[in-house]
Design a protein around this motif. Structure first.
Motif, PDB file in Angstrom:
ATOM      1  N   ASP A 113      -8.274  -4.564   2.221  1.00  0.00           N
ATOM      2  CA  ASP A 113      -9.230  -3.302   2.150  1.00  0.00           C
ATOM      3  C   ASP A 113     -10.416  -3.156   3.064  1.00  0.00           C
ATOM      4  N   SER A 139      -9.505   2.501  -0.132  1.00  0.00           N
ATOM      5  CA  SER A 139      -8.253   2.546  -1.128  1.00  0.00           C
ATOM      6  C   SER A 139      -8.472   3.250  -2.419  1.00  0.00           C
ATOM      7  N   GLU A 153       0.849  -1.177   0.122  1.00  0.00           N
ATOM      8  CA  GLU A 153      -0.137   0.115  -0.146  1.00  0.00           C
ATOM      9  C   GLU A 153       0.747   1.178   0.188  1.00  0.00           C
ATOM     10  N   TYR A 165      -4.592   6.455  -0.016  1.00  0.00           N
ATOM     11  CA  TYR A 165      -3.668   5.439  -0.020  1.00  0.00           C
ATOM     12  C   TYR A 165      -4.067   4.665  -1.531  1.00  0.00           C
ATOM     13  N   HIS A 190      -9.134  -1.995   6.185  1.00  0.00           N
ATOM     14  CA  HIS A 190      -9.182  -0.571   6.467  1.00  0.00           C
ATOM     15  C   HIS A 190     -10.518   0.440   6.414  1.00  0.00           C
TER      16      HIS A 190
END
Length: 172
Positions: A23, A34, A7, A14, A26
């Motif tokens: 993903d 992302s 990443e 990012y 996150h």
């Protein structure tokens, strides 16, 4: 060449070259989305401030070691973990001159604050330089042993509001 999941982080977003299980982490934990991109397309278009490797199995660990060994003279990596995903290891990859401690030095210099008057709180190896610079060093209860060894005090774990407990005890 080694099929390493990377990443790349810019100031406000990012980038990834493929959507993976990372993903979802996150989105759930950090509230981040992302940006899917071919990394060669962003060279010269974005200022990349850090790279991150996410590891959750032995194969990914081996690949990350190959990556770090390949770039050992150009980049350094520090491990970070979170209680929300204890099986995960996040490796922050940066220029060797970049550290939280160096950032703290610059910030205190900018504001004219003496480092002896700063409290720092950390839990991962990427926090070592931060704690080393601060006047009051606080390790989270779930911190790595290296941090606890240099800490002036140890607070509660992250998931038990350790930061709030430290702020209440030492700053308020």
């Amino acid at each position: 060449a080694n099929d390493v999941y990377l990443e790349l982080y810019a100031i406000d977003r990012y980038f990834v070259e493929e959507i993976t299980w990372a993903d979802e982490i996150h989105r759930q934990f950090f509230g981040l989305e992302s940006t899917l991109s071919d990394f060669s397309d962003i060279v010269g278009q974005e200022i990349i401030i850090k790279c991150e490797l996410m590891i959750h199995n032995d194969d990914e660990e081996a690949k990350s070691l190959l990556f770090m060994n390949h770039f050992k003279r150009l980049l350094c990596g520090t491990d970070a973990r979170t209680p929300a995903y204890p099986e995960m290891k996040f490796v922050n990859v940066v220029d060797p001159s970049v550290s939280k401690g160096a950032g703290l030095e610059q910030l205190t210099k900018h504001f004219g604050i003496d480092l002896d008057r700063v409290m720092a709180i950390g839990d991962g190896t990427n926090d070592l330089s931060l704690l080393e610079k601060a006047g009051l060093k606080i390790a989270m209860g779930n911190a790595r042993d290296e941090l606890k060894a240099i800490a002036d005090h140890i607070t509660l774990d992250v998931d038990k509001a350790g930061v709030a407990a430290a702020v209440e005890r030492y700053l308020l």
